[in-house]
Every structure is written in C-alpha cells, then in structure tokens.
Design a protein around this motif. Sequence first.
Motif, mmCIF file in Angstrom:
data_model
loop_
_atom_site.group_PDB
_atom_site.id
_atom_site.type_symbol
_atom_site.label_atom_id
_atom_site.label_comp_id
_atom_site.label_asym_id
_atom_site.label_seq_id
_atom_site.Cartn_x
_atom_site.Cartn_y
_atom_site.Cartn_z
ATOM 1 N N GLY A 1 -57.856 -3.646 0.495
ATOM 2 C CA GLY A 1 -59.110 -4.649 0.163
ATOM 3 C C GLY A 1 -60.170 -4.081 -0.416
ATOM 4 O O GLY A 1 -60.462 -2.609 0.116
ATOM 5 N N SER A 2 -61.065 -4.647 -0.855
ATOM 6 C CA SER A 2 -62.643 -3.997 -1.436
ATOM 7 C C SER A 2 -63.247 -3.924 -0.246
ATOM 8 O O SER A 2 -64.168 -2.941 -0.118
ATOM 9 N N ASP A 3 -63.303 -4.614 0.707
ATOM 10 C CA ASP A 3 -63.926 -4.531 2.269
ATOM 11 C C ASP A 3 -63.801 -3.053 2.687
ATOM 12 O O ASP A 3 -64.630 -2.356 3.087
ATOM 13 N N ASP B 1 -70.131 -4.629 -7.510
ATOM 14 C CA ASP B 1 -68.949 -5.571 -6.825
ATOM 15 C C ASP B 1 -68.351 -6.424 -7.961
ATOM 16 O O ASP B 1 -69.060 -7.575 -7.748
ATOM 17 N N TYR C 1 -65.029 -10.825 -8.948
ATOM 18 C CA TYR C 1 -64.832 -12.219 -9.475
ATOM 19 C C TYR C 1 -64.843 -11.970 -11.107
ATOM 20 O O TYR C 1 -65.072 -12.645 -11.695
ATOM 21 N N THR D 1 -61.064 -6.256 -6.996
ATOM 22 C CA THR D 1 -60.174 -6.891 -5.706
ATOM 23 C C THR D 1 -59.010 -7.384 -6.325
ATOM 24 O O THR D 1 -59.111 -8.379 -7.495
ATOM 25 N N SER E 1 -57.750 -9.819 -4.376
ATOM 26 C CA SER E 1 -57.758 -11.172 -3.623
ATOM 27 C C SER E 1 -58.038 -12.391 -4.443
ATOM 28 O O SER E 1 -57.446 -13.564 -3.891
ATOM 29 N N LYS E 2 -58.725 -12.379 -5.288
ATOM 30 C CA LYS E 2 -59.217 -13.640 -6.047
ATOM 31 C C LYS E 2 -58.377 -13.973 -7.274
ATOM 32 O O LYS E 2 -57.460 -14.832 -7.316
ATOM 33 N N ARG F 1 -54.374 -7.429 0.855
ATOM 34 C CA ARG F 1 -55.396 -6.588 1.057
ATOM 35 C C ARG F 1 -55.286 -5.399 0.031
ATOM 36 O O ARG F 1 -54.738 -4.467 0.418
HETATM 37 C C1 LIG Z 1 -64.010 -11.528 -1.528
HETATM 38 C C2 LIG Z 1 -65.151 -10.538 -1.836
HETATM 39 C C3 LIG Z 1 -64.820 -9.080 -1.483
HETATM 40 C C4 LIG Z 1 -63.728 -8.653 -0.654
HETATM 41 O O1 LIG Z 1 -62.527 -8.546 -1.420
HETATM 42 P P1 LIG Z 1 -61.243 -7.910 -0.510
HETATM 43 O O2 LIG Z 1 -60.560 -7.009 -1.564
HETATM 44 O O3 LIG Z 1 -60.500 -9.325 -0.021
HETATM 45 O O4 LIG Z 1 -61.540 -7.188 0.699
HETATM 46 C C5 LIG Z 1 -65.743 -8.006 -1.737
HETATM 47 N N1 LIG Z 1 -66.782 -8.511 -2.399
HETATM 48 C C6 LIG Z 1 -67.318 -9.906 -2.991
HETATM 49 C C7 LIG Z 1 -68.482 -10.259 -3.525
HETATM 50 C C8 LIG Z 1 -66.231 -10.789 -2.438
HETATM 51 O O5 LIG Z 1 -66.439 -12.018 -2.899
#
Ligand SMILES: *Cc1c(COP(=O)(O)O)cnc(C)c1O
Length: 352
Positions: free
Chosen positions: A85-87, A183, A186, A209, A211-212, A220
């Motif tokens: 994940g980017s986290d 970051d 989106y 990421t 994720s979205k 992740r």
């Molecule tokens: C959703 C989100 C992340 C996290 O992404 P993951 O890959 O799910 O950890 C990071 N930065 C921003 C701005 C996000 O909205």
Amino acid sequence: MKSYFRKEIDALAGYVPGEQPKMADLIKLNTNENPFPPSPRVRGILQNLDPEELRRYPDPNSDELRDVLATMYGVKRANLIIGNGSDDLLTMIFRAFASPELPVVIPTPTYSLYPVLAAMQGAECRRIELIPDTFTLPGDFAARAAGANLCLFARPNAPTGNSIPREWLRNFCAGFDGMVVIDEAYADFADDNCMDFATEFPNVLVMRTFSKSYALAGIRLGYAVGDPLVIEGLMKLKDSYNVDRIAQKIGVAALSDREYFLERCSEVKRERARLVRELSALGFTVIPSQTNFLFVSPPDRDAAAYFAKLRSEAVIVRYFPGEASTAPFVRITVGAPHENERLLTVTGRIYS
Ligand SMILES: *Cc1c(COP(=O)(O)O)cnc(C)c1O
C-alpha cells in the motif's frame, strides 16, 4: 501502570481510518474505494493460485512488478520501489526524512495520516492552511515551507479533491531544499499528473496506489518513483519482504489489462460529472474534483446534519469535523450508478 512507550507514542491520538461497517444493504461512500470490481485477470490469478507456492518467501524487491511499471513510465527498475500500500511507502518516507531535527511541512487540510507519521518520528509538522472554501494554496506557501526537510502534497488533494497547479508545483520542487513527495493516489481520475517530476528532480518522489483506480484496496499495493539514490535509501529501511507473493502477481495482472482499467476510470468520471451536476442543482457547493470523490457543502452548510441524515438512511459518507475549514463539508465517494442514484434521492428529499 507506568508507560514504557516513547513519549511521542503516548501523546499520539493515532490515525482514524474511515469506518468499515458490517451492516447489510449499506451504501458505502466513505473511503474512496472503487465501485467496480478489479480486472477479470485478477480473478484468473486467484483461481490458479497454487498454495504450494506460498511456502516460499516472495521476491523481496518485487522486480517483475517494478519492470512492468518501469516500461509503462519509461523509467528504470532502479527508479521504483513497491510498497504494501502507499501507506507503507509513507511510513518509510517519514522514517527516512523526518526527525526531531528534520521538520515536515504540509498544506492543510490534506491526507490526515501525514501528521500522525510526523508525530511518530517526533518531528515538527508545520501545517500551512489552504485558503478556506477554495482550498487553494496561499501565495506565501513556499516562503513558509522553507527550512523543512520534507514536504508532502496529495495531488489531487484529499479530502478536497482538487489539484494544485502543475507549474506552481514544478517551481516549488526546483526551489525547495528538501524532499518533495507528490502523493498521486487519485491521479488516474485527473486531467494531468506530475509523474515526470520524479525523474526531472532528484528531490522528488511520486507515489501511486492500486487501491483506488485499480479497485485493489484489499491487497495493499502501492509504488513510488524517484531518483535511484533516493529509492536505494528507502530500500534500506523497508521490511525485507514487504509485498506478498499474491499482491505482486495481482499487480502485474491488473496492469496488463489497460483497456479494462481505462474503461472503469471513465465510468467513474462520468458518474462524478452526474453527481456534480445534480448536487450543484440542489444548491450544494462542490469543490472541482479531479478524483473519485466529491468534497461538498450542503446549501445550509450544516454538514453534520447532512452526514447524520444520510447515515440514518444507510448512506455512509465521510465527515471531518475537526478543523474549521472542513467542518461545513462532507466527502462523498463516487459509487456505482445505483448507489449514486440512492444518494441523490435521499439528498433531494432533504434539500428540496
Ligand atoms: C488512499 C490514499 C492513500 C493510501 O493508499 P494505500 O495504497 O491504500 O495505502 C495514500 N494517500 C492518499 C492521499 C490516499 O487517499
């Protein structure tokens, strides 16, 4: 009992993720997940998975995935690091560049994990307020950011949904004496991005990421692109096997299905346009969105009441009452057509 925690941890409130309620028949528009399933090729990977493979550790550096991404962006494998994940990448970044001697600077409001990670490092987190109601940068941002070692921008920004100007950011990257993290969680829903800055400037990291836009929040997976020296430094402090075997394979499969990906992103953008139109017609203030969510303020600006009424109708959105600038707004994830329909019906009933 006496606390054995570091003082930074005792003082920490902790990051609060959006809720993941278990109720049935819920319209869940609160954590910016994709309303559509991932590529059918992802299903193929899962169906053909041989559990025997799981005996072995995964590739520590996710090289196959890095190579696919390198080809996609016209960069080298050495320009890429993969995260759980980017986290996970953000955790590495803060461990690498933030400390009691090395301050962090962020605009605010932005992704609320950044200040939490700064606090864990015991680093000062300088928050520079965006201009209320437009959520644009104040003219003196660069001057006030000077002296920090790490500056983060979510672009497009969360929770506001808008993007700071690309050329302004290029100038900022050129002038800032520290690391700049862009970051781009989106970016696939946006009109432009800053991926090229990752190779233009040695002090810039661009993060993405799955994720979205790839509908893979559950596995992740994220990545960062930057100068090979910066990537090498981050590699030193990541967990050895930070990305599991299944995630690595799924990432490669998802990237291979470009057509499916682009079609789903277009569908989200079409639905976004519909929500903007209809909510504006009801008198909502809608911040121009480059993302898969909208940051909106109801006609009477009573976002707390709107949030509660939606919730009582099983429509869950996100509300950030903590700061004065975000209190009149709610953040609504663009859902599937029937979910957006339901949101609009309930909203229409409240504000007609
Ligand atoms: C959703 C989100 C992340 C996290 O992404 P993951 O890959 O799910 O950890 C990071 N930065 C921003 C701005 C996000 O909205």
